[in-house]
Design a protein around this motif. Structure first.
Motif, PDB file in Angstrom:
ATOM      1  N   ASN A   1       0.844  -1.188   0.000  1.00 18.61           N
ATOM      2  CA  ASN A   1       0.000   0.000   0.000  1.00 18.61           C
ATOM      3  C   ASN A   1       0.886   1.248   0.000  1.00 18.61           C
ATOM      4  O   ASN A   1       1.799   1.387   0.825  1.00 18.61           O
ATOM      5  CB  ASN A   1      -0.909   0.003   1.237  1.00 18.61           C
ATOM      6  CG  ASN A   1      -1.882   1.168   1.255  1.00 18.61           C
ATOM      7  OD1 ASN A   1      -2.005   1.868   2.257  1.00 18.61           O
ATOM      8  ND2 ASN A   1      -2.597   1.391   0.159  1.00 18.61           N
ATOM      9  N   ILE A   2       0.629   2.152  -0.957  1.00 18.13           N
ATOM     10  CA  ILE A   2       1.423   3.362  -1.137  1.00 18.13           C
ATOM     11  C   ILE A   2       0.496   4.560  -0.961  1.00 18.13           C
ATOM     12  O   ILE A   2      -0.450   4.733  -1.746  1.00 18.13           O
ATOM     13  CB  ILE A   2       2.070   3.399  -2.539  1.00 18.13           C
ATOM     14  CG1 ILE A   2       2.771   2.070  -2.838  1.00 18.13           C
ATOM     15  CG2 ILE A   2       3.034   4.563  -2.662  1.00 18.13           C
ATOM     16  CD1 ILE A   2       3.162   1.897  -4.289  1.00 18.13           C
ATOM     17  N   VAL A   3       0.742   5.378   0.050  1.00 14.19           N
ATOM     18  CA  VAL A   3      -0.204   6.444   0.400  1.00 14.19           C
ATOM     19  C   VAL A   3       0.520   7.775   0.571  1.00 14.19           C
ATOM     20  O   VAL A   3       1.588   7.844   1.187  1.00 14.19           O
ATOM     21  CB  VAL A   3      -0.956   6.116   1.708  1.00 14.19           C
ATOM     22  CG1 VAL A   3      -1.885   7.254   2.098  1.00 14.19           C
ATOM     23  CG2 VAL A   3      -1.750   4.827   1.557  1.00 14.19           C
ATOM     24  N   SER A   4      -0.069   8.824  -0.004  1.00 17.08           N
ATOM     25  CA  SER A   4       0.363  10.194   0.280  1.00 17.08           C
ATOM     26  C   SER A   4      -0.890  11.056   0.417  1.00 17.08           C
ATOM     27  O   SER A   4      -1.574  11.328  -0.571  1.00 17.08           O
ATOM     28  CB  SER A   4       1.249  10.746  -0.832  1.00 17.08           C
ATOM     29  OG  SER A   4       1.440  12.142  -0.656  1.00 17.08           O
TER      30      SER A   4
ATOM     31  N   PHE B   1      -2.991  10.495  -3.147  1.00  9.36           N
ATOM     32  CA  PHE B   1      -3.103   9.187  -3.798  1.00  9.36           C
ATOM     33  C   PHE B   1      -2.986   8.056  -2.780  1.00  9.36           C
ATOM     34  O   PHE B   1      -2.339   8.190  -1.737  1.00  9.36           O
ATOM     35  CB  PHE B   1      -2.074   9.009  -4.916  1.00  9.36           C
ATOM     36  CG  PHE B   1      -0.629   9.091  -4.479  1.00  9.36           C
ATOM     37  CD1 PHE B   1       0.006   8.017  -3.875  1.00  9.36           C
ATOM     38  CD2 PHE B   1       0.109  10.241  -4.709  1.00  9.36           C
ATOM     39  CE1 PHE B   1       1.336   8.081  -3.500  1.00  9.36           C
ATOM     40  CE2 PHE B   1       1.436  10.325  -4.332  1.00  9.36           C
ATOM     41  CZ  PHE B   1       2.054   9.245  -3.725  1.00  9.36           C
ATOM     42  N   ASP B   2      -3.667   6.953  -3.091  1.00  6.08           N
ATOM     43  CA  ASP B   2      -3.665   5.742  -2.272  1.00  6.08           C
ATOM     44  C   ASP B   2      -3.649   4.563  -3.248  1.00  6.08           C
ATOM     45  O   ASP B   2      -4.639   4.291  -3.921  1.00  6.08           O
ATOM     46  CB  ASP B   2      -4.903   5.703  -1.377  1.00  6.08           C
ATOM     47  CG  ASP B   2      -4.886   4.535  -0.395  1.00  6.08           C
ATOM     48  OD1 ASP B   2      -4.299   3.492  -0.725  1.00  6.08           O
ATOM     49  OD2 ASP B   2      -5.481   4.667   0.690  1.00  6.08           O
ATOM     50  N   ILE B   3      -2.511   3.879  -3.348  1.00 10.38           N
ATOM     51  CA  ILE B   3      -2.313   2.816  -4.338  1.00 10.38           C
ATOM     52  C   ILE B   3      -2.033   1.503  -3.619  1.00 10.38           C
ATOM     53  O   ILE B   3      -1.210   1.460  -2.702  1.00 10.38           O
ATOM     54  CB  ILE B   3      -1.125   3.141  -5.269  1.00 10.38           C
ATOM     55  CG1 ILE B   3      -1.292   4.519  -5.908  1.00 10.38           C
ATOM     56  CG2 ILE B   3      -0.960   2.059  -6.332  1.00 10.38           C
ATOM     57  CD1 ILE B   3      -0.021   5.033  -6.563  1.00 10.38           C
ATOM     58  N   THR B   4      -2.703   0.433  -4.029  1.00 13.21           N
ATOM     59  CA  THR B   4      -2.422  -0.894  -3.493  1.00 13.21           C
ATOM     60  C   THR B   4      -2.100  -1.853  -4.629  1.00 13.21           C
ATOM     61  O   THR B   4      -2.865  -1.975  -5.593  1.00 13.21           O
ATOM     62  CB  THR B   4      -3.607  -1.440  -2.683  1.00 13.21           C
ATOM     63  OG1 THR B   4      -3.843  -0.590  -1.552  1.00 13.21           O
ATOM     64  CG2 THR B   4      -3.317  -2.856  -2.175  1.00 13.21           C
TER      65      THR B   4
END
Length: 505
Positions: A106-109, A114-117
């Motif tokens: 999980n990549i979150v900023s 943005f919120d990428i899984t």
């Protein structure tokens, strides 16, 4: 570089034979030929960092986080990610691997919305792709969040090697969309490594129970399944068939220094011209240069390369009565690489003063591994950083450590190898204009001083804000006298070869 067509990858003949024997031991009575052609694989791990600059961006300016889960992990110091428990099959007829892995990322900023899984990561040597299921939520202030989902999104293509370690990757258009940067399309990703942590032991075929007091039929000894190591099929174009070390037979080298310098030379201040010679060419529209006829040596086991290139480029500007205040020639370009790091040198002739083998830039490739593909070693977008000696050549206008335009390198190690084609047209003639004196914008200056007012927004510190690196065209000549302008031009004009036209900010 032109995109190459994908080609299936195969396993070595010896490995194929061993795996086929393992498949036979696993087969039960009545199994079909198709079933026997696939050997189960388990216990694999895949390690990939996506792209180092992306990780730095997420945890830096974006103030974001990476959170691996479901068995996935991240290496210390914002390192690469590892996905585990890889299972799949080895096709003994097609000689290909197809593996899926456990773990999610999980990549979150919140700052950049943005919120990428990423999940269900897969690797397929037949298509040379790494894929993942992607769920992405984008948030714009004042707007409703938008969520998109895609299955088996191709994130990168992989140059598969026999040991499956530090394999070069190239990001796809889908990856550029997922990670939010159009510049990622066809850019080099982080190297990918695939290892088998455990080697499965095949279950032997059951032995029938003896009905008579006779010597029982021996139980077949299970054949240990050998971990596959990809290579190319004999029907594919030659790849990685060259010796691991030897002589370079041809090659091209590319570097643009900074696009803004080329614009300055032919622009309204220097009113100059640029001419390539000795086999070197320049792309149309005041493009970058291509130096040719590469010679030298390489060693893919040691990951070292030493290459020199033919051709020269001359920059002239600030003309008065047929004489130029700027007259700079660069020639005898050389690169030295060891484990992906090295340096770029050139002979410099400025107004008749010659300096040989000036170390202009430190080089750093995305991967330290040198791979021969179809008889060619290619390195794209190698980072070039100004050295102390380069900074002195710039007369202190750029400071040491300034990032310059990236370098492209392609060398042939086989007489029959085909170097990549240029992306755009090129010319050996000059570019820009040479007319006019250097008094434009002045109130009595001479041709050697250039304009004293034509561009005053730049900085003389050589930093990234307001300097030649960021103005895009003009140079703050008001800070330069006749001598210092020439010194700056001499350093900044170390423009080397490239195989394609770039747009550089």
């Amino acid at each position: 570089m032109p995109a190459r067509a994908r080609r299936p990858l195969a396993l070595a003949a010896a490995v194929a034979t061993a795996a086929a024997l393992g498949a036979t031991a696993l087969a039960t009575a009545g199994a079909t030929t198709a079933a026997a052609a696939e050997t189960p694989l388990t216990g694999y791990e895949l390690t990939w960092g996506i792209k180092q600059s992306f990780r730095t961006y997420v945890t830096g300016i974006a103030a974001g986080t990476f959170t691996p889960a479901e068995g996935a992990t991240q290496a210390a110091s914002n390192g690469a990610f590892t996905f585990v428990d890889g299972t799949g099959t080895y096709d003994t007829e097609g000689h290909t691997l197809d593996l899926g892995f456990k773990g999610s990322l999980n990549i979150v900023s919140k700052a950049h919305g943005f919120d990428i899984t990423l999940s269900d990561v897969k690797f397929d040597s037949a298509t040379t792709e790494i894929t993942a299921d992607v769920t992405k939520t984008s948030t714009t202030p004042g707007a409703t969040p938008v969520t998109t989902k895609s299955e088996d999104a191709p994130l990168a293509t992989v140059t598969v090697t026999r040991d499956m370690k530090d394999m070069a990757t190239k990001l796809t258009a889908e990856a550029a969309d997922v990670f939010g940067s159009a510049s990622y399309e066809n850019a080099a990703g982080d190297p990918l490594t695939l290892v088998q942590k455990t080697t499965p032991t095949p279950t032997p075929t059951p032995t029938p129970t003896p009905t008579k007091t006779t010597t029982p039929t021996p139980t077949p000894t299970p054949t240990k399944t050998t971990t596959p190591s990809p290579t190319r099929t004999t029907s594919a174009s030659p790849s990685e068939t060259s010796a691991t070390k030897g002589e370079i037979v041809d090659g091209t080298l590319g570097w643009g220094v900074k696009e803004s310098f080329r614009s300055y030379v032919v622009g309204s201040v220097a009113k100059g011209k640029i001419a390539a010679s000795g086999g070197a060419t320049q792309g149309t529209g005041n493009g970058v240069f291509t130096f040719v006829d590469g010679t030298g040596t390489y060693d893919t086991d040691a990951d070292t390369l030493s290459a020199a290139f033919a051709g020269a480029v001359n920059f002239k500007g600030h003309e008065t009565n047929g004489e130029y205040g700027l007259d700079l020639t660069l020639s005898d370009l050389k690169t030295e690489l060891d484990g992906g790091a090295g340096e770029l040198t050139a002979d410099v002739d400025s107004l008749g003063e010659k300096s040989a083998d000036v170390v202009l830039a430190k080089l750093k490739a995305a991967s330290g591994q040198l791979t021969v593909q179809d008889g060619v070693i290619e390195l794209d977008d190698v980072t070039a950083t100004l050295t102390d000696s380069g900074a002195k050549a710039f007369g202190g206008f750029y400071t040491a450590g300034t990032e310059l335009d990236p370098v492209d390198l392609a060398v042939a190690v086989d007489e029959d190898a085909q170097l990549p084609d240029d992306d755009g047209e090129s010319t050996t003639g000059g570019s820009g204009t040479s007319g006019g004196s250097g008094t434009s914008g002045t109130t009595g200056g001479t041709g050697t001083t250039g304009s004293t007012t034509g561009s005053t927004t730049g900085s003389t510190t050589g930093g990234t804000s307001g300097s030649l690196a960021s103005t895009g065209s003009d140079v703050p000549v008001g800070a330069l006298g006749a001598a210092s302008a020439v010194v700056v031009a001499a350093g900044a004009g170390v423009v080397v070869a490239t195989r394609r036209r770039r747009t550089v900010s």
